[in-house]
Design a protein around this motif. Structure first.
Motif, PDB file in Angstrom:
ATOM      1  N   LYS A 174       0.787  -0.977  -0.103  1.00  0.00           N
ATOM      2  CA  LYS A 174       0.004  -0.170   0.028  1.00  0.00           C
ATOM      3  C   LYS A 174       1.652   1.195   0.366  1.00  0.00           C
ATOM      4  CE  LYS A 174      -3.466  -2.661   2.281  1.00  0.00           C
ATOM      5  NZ  LYS A 174      -4.671  -1.802   3.401  1.00  0.00           N
ATOM      6  N   GLN A 175       1.864   1.032   0.496  1.00  0.00           N
ATOM      7  CA  GLN A 175       3.108   2.426   0.825  1.00  0.00           C
ATOM      8  C   GLN A 175       3.911   2.165  -0.850  1.00  0.00           C
ATOM      9  OE1 GLN A 175       4.841   2.315   4.266  1.00  0.00           O
ATOM     10  NE2 GLN A 175       3.139   1.330   5.151  1.00  0.00           N
ATOM     11  N   ILE A 176       3.659   1.509  -1.666  1.00  0.00           N
ATOM     12  CA  ILE A 176       4.375   1.568  -3.115  1.00  0.00           C
ATOM     13  C   ILE A 176       3.728   2.486  -3.688  1.00  0.00           C
ATOM     14  CG2 ILE A 176       4.857   0.988  -4.617  1.00  0.00           C
ATOM     15  CD1 ILE A 176       6.094  -1.707  -2.847  1.00  0.00           C
ATOM     16  N   GLU A 177       4.274   3.394  -4.782  1.00  0.00           N
ATOM     17  CA  GLU A 177       3.619   3.858  -5.877  1.00  0.00           C
ATOM     18  C   GLU A 177       4.132   3.910  -6.903  1.00  0.00           C
ATOM     19  OE1 GLU A 177       2.560   8.961  -7.499  1.00  0.00           O
ATOM     20  OE2 GLU A 177       3.724   8.750  -5.801  1.00  0.00           O
ATOM     21  N   ARG A 178       3.691   3.501  -7.696  1.00  0.00           N
ATOM     22  CA  ARG A 178       4.454   2.407  -9.174  1.00  0.00           C
ATOM     23  C   ARG A 178       3.836   3.625 -10.177  1.00  0.00           C
ATOM     24  NH1 ARG A 178       4.986  -2.437 -10.200  1.00  0.00           N
ATOM     25  NH2 ARG A 178       4.414  -2.813  -8.466  1.00  0.00           N
TER      26      ARG A 178
END
Length: 418
Positions: A186-190
């Protein structure tokens, strides 16, 4: 049937990525009309139709990589514009700068003439360029038109929102699980890489793989240069209208050093070394889209004020995304200044097919031991020279930097040359 191919673009630009097609299969085009936009590692380029006719097929889709010579579309140059979808009429109105038959009006309405920067800005702001068609009649849509339209649209939306209270329908979030993997996900922005960023990455890897790249370092005492700038900055600005910066000193010194060590102003082609007797110096400029290297032409013929003015002009064009291919072609050596961002030390990567690049860094006050063993605090800069060891020997690279150091620590020869 005529093949539409990617034409020769510029030196060292061998291809790019399709960003957008301005036409669809079945569209009527005239010779010279822009039909697609490609993004290279240096600049966005519109590819024009090489003949008049009808687009029969499109061979390369958006986000596909293309190289010089690739076939991207087939144009039926024998198609009668007066048959099929277009009626034969004698009236020839002008729509967005194109003279067309009224029978083509439906196609012309869908044809949008806009600069590459305008199309990019529209994508960033999620604006459909067709919405601007009526607002910018008979002209080429600019990025400023897109920005103005976006602001106008935002104001309209604000007025509508203020007329009635809004209701928040956001549902309550689900309870967070204790699964660490899900929490981290949830804390990863792709973020998808832009075509230009992908191309830059590819070129940088190629430069490291193809050249035998090596870097040598030195440090320069800039106390005399800074003293000259302090004494002359006001009169210099009053006389020339530009500030006296460090880049003019370094550019002058680089040109003089290249004359002493010409192998660094060269290019390797197969088994031949091309020694260049002209000095077109690339000045690396950082933009929101990545690094670009506009070229300072005939730098050996320019004075300090001319160098400062030209670097300023090219920098402004780069940041405004208005650089042309001619601004980027044919550099013989590059200067990059990571010092403006606070970099103290780095190893710059070659701007192939060039064989040398100078890296400038931040100026930092450090204690220096003089010849009489006294210790003083001086404004020092580390400099790095990356070079292609296939044709440049370590001796030449080291002596190049030593000579550059000498010129900048006693810059009177530079001033006399101007």
């Amino acid at each position: 049937m005529i093949e539409l191919k990617i034409p020769e673009l510029a030196e060292s630009i061998t291809g790019g990525t399709v960003v957008e097609w301005f036409v669809e299969t079945g569209a009527i085009v005239k010779k010279g009309d822009p039909v697609l936009e490609i993004e290279t590692d240096k600049i966005n380029v519109e590819i024009p139709a090489n003949t008049s006719g009808v687009i029969k097929s499109i061979r390369k889709q958006v986000e596909e990589e293309v190289n010089v010579g690739d076939i991207v579309a087939i144009i039926d140059d024998k198609h009668e514009l007066s048959s099929g979808k277009a009626e034969k009429v004698d009236t020839q109105p002008t729509v967005q700068g194109r003279t067309i038959h009224t029978g083509e009006l439906k196609k012309a309405v869908d044809y949008i003439v806009a600069t590459p920067s305008a199309r990019k800005k529209a994508r960033q702001l999620a604006i459909d360029l067709k919405e601007l068609n009526g607002q910018v009649p008979l002209t080429r849509i600019q990025s400023s038109d897109v920005e103005a339209f976006a602001k106008q649209k935002e104001l309209i939306n604000e007025k509508v929102e203020n007329k009635a209270p809004t209701i928040d329908f956001v549902q309550e979030e689900k309870q967070v699980t204790n699964n660490t993997k899900n929490e981290r996900a949830k804390q990863i922005e792709r973020i998808k890489m832009s075509p230009r960023r992908r191309t830059i990455a590819k070129r940088l890897v190629e430069a490291q793989q193809e050249a035998a790249m090596l870097t040598t370092f030195n440090e320069i005492d800039l106390s005399v240069v800074m003293e000259i700038r302090t004494k002359r900055k006001d009169t210099f600005f009053k006389k020339h209208g530009v500030k006296l910066g460090f880049m003019s000193f370094f550019t002058k010194a680089v040109v003089m050093a290249l004359k002493e060590f010409p192998v660094l102003n060269a290019e390797l082609q197969d088994d031949e070394i091309l020694l260049k007797k002209f000095y077109d110096i690339g000045i690396a400029v950082s933009t929101n889209d990545g690094l670009v290297v506009p070229v300072l032409r005939a730098a050996d013929e320019l004075g300090f004020a001319q160098i400062e003015a030209e670097i300023g002009r090219l920098g402004e064009k780069a940041k405004a995304r208005k650089l042309e291919l001619s601004d980027l072609q044919g550099g013989t050596f590059t200067i990059t200044n990571g010092g403006v961002f606070g970099s103290l030390f780095s190893t710059p990567i070659l701007n192939t097919p060039q064989v040398g690049i100078l890296g400038m860094h931040t100026i930092q006050k450090r204690p220096v031991v003089l010849e009489d063993d006294t210790i003083v605090v001086q404004p020092m800069m580390y400099v790095a020279l990356s070079y292609d060891h296939r044709i440049v020997d370590g001796k030449d690279a080291v002596q190049f930097l030593k000579y550059l150091k000498q010129l900048l620590e006693t810059p009177y020869d530079l001033l006399l040359e101007s």
